[in-house]
Design a protein around this motif. Sequence first.
Motif, PDB file in Angstrom:
ATOM      1  N   UNK A  82       0.830  -1.209   0.000  1.00 10.95           N
ATOM      2  CA  UNK A  82       0.000   0.000   0.000  1.00 10.95           C
ATOM      3  C   UNK A  82       0.866   1.261   0.000  1.00 10.95           C
ATOM      4  N   UNK A  83       1.914   1.275   0.820  1.00  9.63           N
ATOM      5  CA  UNK A  83       2.780   2.452   0.888  1.00  9.63           C
ATOM      6  C   UNK A  83       3.476   2.710  -0.442  1.00  9.63           C
ATOM      7  N   UNK A  84       3.965   1.646  -1.085  1.00  8.99           N
ATOM      8  CA  UNK A  84       4.616   1.817  -2.389  1.00  8.99           C
ATOM      9  C   UNK A  84       3.631   2.376  -3.409  1.00  8.99           C
ATOM     10  N   UNK A  85       2.416   1.860  -3.419  1.00  8.08           N
ATOM     11  CA  UNK A  85       1.406   2.367  -4.359  1.00  8.08           C
ATOM     12  C   UNK A  85       1.110   3.838  -4.112  1.00  8.08           C
ATOM     13  N   UNK A  86       0.949   4.219  -2.849  1.00 10.65           N
ATOM     14  CA  UNK A  86       0.661   5.614  -2.538  1.00 10.65           C
ATOM     15  C   UNK A  86       1.822   6.531  -2.950  1.00 10.65           C
ATOM     16  N   UNK A  91       1.544   9.488  -5.661  1.00  8.13           N
ATOM     17  CA  UNK A  91       1.996  10.834  -5.318  1.00  8.13           C
ATOM     18  C   UNK A  91       2.960  11.360  -6.386  1.00  8.13           C
ATOM     19  N   UNK A  92       3.837  10.492  -6.866  1.00  7.52           N
ATOM     20  CA  UNK A  92       4.751  10.866  -7.958  1.00  7.52           C
ATOM     21  C   UNK A  92       3.961  11.273  -9.195  1.00  7.52           C
ATOM     22  N   UNK A  93       2.867  10.556  -9.444  1.00  7.93           N
ATOM     23  CA  UNK A  93       2.099  10.800 -10.662  1.00  7.93           C
ATOM     24  C   UNK A  93       1.239  12.067 -10.563  1.00  7.93           C
ATOM     25  N   UNK A  94       0.661  12.313  -9.401  1.00  2.62           N
ATOM     26  CA  UNK A  94      -0.341  13.368  -9.311  1.00  2.62           C
ATOM     27  C   UNK A  94       0.078  14.613  -8.535  1.00  2.62           C
ATOM     28  N   UNK A  95       1.087  14.523  -7.704  1.00 10.83           N
ATOM     29  CA  UNK A  95       1.485  15.673  -6.888  1.00 10.83           C
ATOM     30  C   UNK A  95       2.292  16.657  -7.716  1.00 10.83           C
ATOM     31  N   UNK A  96       2.180  17.914  -7.399  1.00 11.36           N
ATOM     32  CA  UNK A  96       2.945  18.940  -8.104  1.00 11.36           C
ATOM     33  C   UNK A  96       4.426  18.869  -7.769  1.00 11.36           C
ATOM     34  N   UNK A  97       4.729  18.365  -6.569  1.00  9.26           N
ATOM     35  CA  UNK A  97       6.121  18.338  -6.125  1.00  9.26           C
ATOM     36  C   UNK A  97       6.790  17.003  -6.437  1.00  9.26           C
ATOM     37  N   UNK A  98       6.427  16.408  -7.566  1.00 10.81           N
ATOM     38  CA  UNK A  98       6.930  15.078  -7.920  1.00 10.81           C
ATOM     39  C   UNK A  98       8.446  15.015  -8.014  1.00 10.81           C
ATOM     40  N   UNK A  99       9.053  16.086  -8.458  1.00 13.74           N
ATOM     41  CA  UNK A  99      10.499  16.066  -8.651  1.00 13.74           C
ATOM     42  C   UNK A  99      11.268  16.169  -7.345  1.00 13.74           C
ATOM     43  N   UNK A 100      10.627  16.607  -6.301  1.00 11.39           N
ATOM     44  CA  UNK A 100      11.358  16.847  -5.060  1.00 11.39           C
ATOM     45  C   UNK A 100      10.930  15.902  -3.954  1.00 11.39           C
ATOM     46  N   UNK A 101      10.010  16.336  -3.156  1.00  8.50           N
ATOM     47  CA  UNK A 101       9.643  15.581  -1.954  1.00  8.50           C
ATOM     48  C   UNK A 101       9.099  14.188  -2.249  1.00  8.50           C
ATOM     49  N   UNK A 102       8.184  14.072  -3.193  1.00  7.11           N
ATOM     50  CA  UNK A 102       7.609  12.764  -3.516  1.00  7.11           C
ATOM     51  C   UNK A 102       8.692  11.817  -4.045  1.00  7.11           C
ATOM     52  N   UNK A 118      -1.661   5.503 -13.874  1.00  6.51           N
ATOM     53  CA  UNK A 118      -2.571   5.713 -15.002  1.00  6.51           C
ATOM     54  C   UNK A 118      -1.769   6.001 -16.275  1.00  6.51           C
ATOM     55  N   UNK A 119      -0.704   6.768 -16.119  1.00  4.90           N
ATOM     56  CA  UNK A 119       0.180   7.108 -17.236  1.00  4.90           C
ATOM     57  C   UNK A 119       1.532   6.446 -16.975  1.00  4.90           C
ATOM     58  N   UNK A 120       1.595   5.156 -17.219  1.00  7.58           N
ATOM     59  CA  UNK A 120       2.759   4.343 -16.891  1.00  7.58           C
ATOM     60  C   UNK A 120       4.059   4.932 -17.430  1.00  7.58           C
ATOM     61  N   UNK A 121       4.073   5.250 -18.698  1.00  9.46           N
ATOM     62  CA  UNK A 121       5.301   5.730 -19.333  1.00  9.46           C
ATOM     63  C   UNK A 121       5.786   7.029 -18.697  1.00  9.46           C
ATOM     64  N   UNK A 122       4.876   7.961 -18.465  1.00  6.28           N
ATOM     65  CA  UNK A 122       5.249   9.246 -17.872  1.00  6.28           C
ATOM     66  C   UNK A 122       5.808   9.069 -16.458  1.00  6.28           C
ATOM     67  N   UNK A 123       5.207   8.186 -15.693  1.00  2.85           N
ATOM     68  CA  UNK A 123       5.699   7.918 -14.335  1.00  2.85           C
ATOM     69  C   UNK A 123       7.094   7.311 -14.405  1.00  2.85           C
ATOM     70  N   UNK A 124       7.292   6.398 -15.338  1.00  2.00           N
ATOM     71  CA  UNK A 124       8.616   5.786 -15.488  1.00  2.00           C
ATOM     72  C   UNK A 124       9.671   6.820 -15.859  1.00  2.00           C
TER      73      UNK A 124
END
Length: 134
Positions: free
Chosen positions: A36-40, A44-55, A82-88
């Motif tokens: 569950x923690x890994x999924x969250x 967070x990486x996918x949807x949070x604005x601060x993906x490049x930093x804190x997440x 949802x957007x696998x490639x972008x998250x990768x």
Amino acid sequence: ISWDEQMRKSLIRQKESSRKNIAKGWTLEKIRSYIRELKFLLWRMEFADEAETEAGEKLIGFIKENSVSPVYLIQTIRTTAMETFDVMVNIVEIMIDSSMYRHAYWILRAMQEEKPQEESIQIMVQELGKYVTE
């Protein structure tokens, strides 16, 4: 070694790792919490604005602390994002910045499956392949 063979070997190692965690006394609830923690963190990486930093820092910390294998990470991304490639793409950048070349290499290989004609991915796989033993 082919991609399929490497995936098979890595899945076997992950299965052995899971058995060790159960042997360490991990309860079913602890395992669920881990997943569950890994999924969250991925969401967070996918949807949070601060993906490049804190997440990203939290995700890298979790991966290091829990010895998350590249194969398990890729499978979780594929089933969670949802957007696998972008998250990768975002995760590879963070992994390279964190000197996690093995993880970055295998995620790039997975990205190559989705976009085999993408030259930039091919170049990065070749470059990182010099530092990664299969």
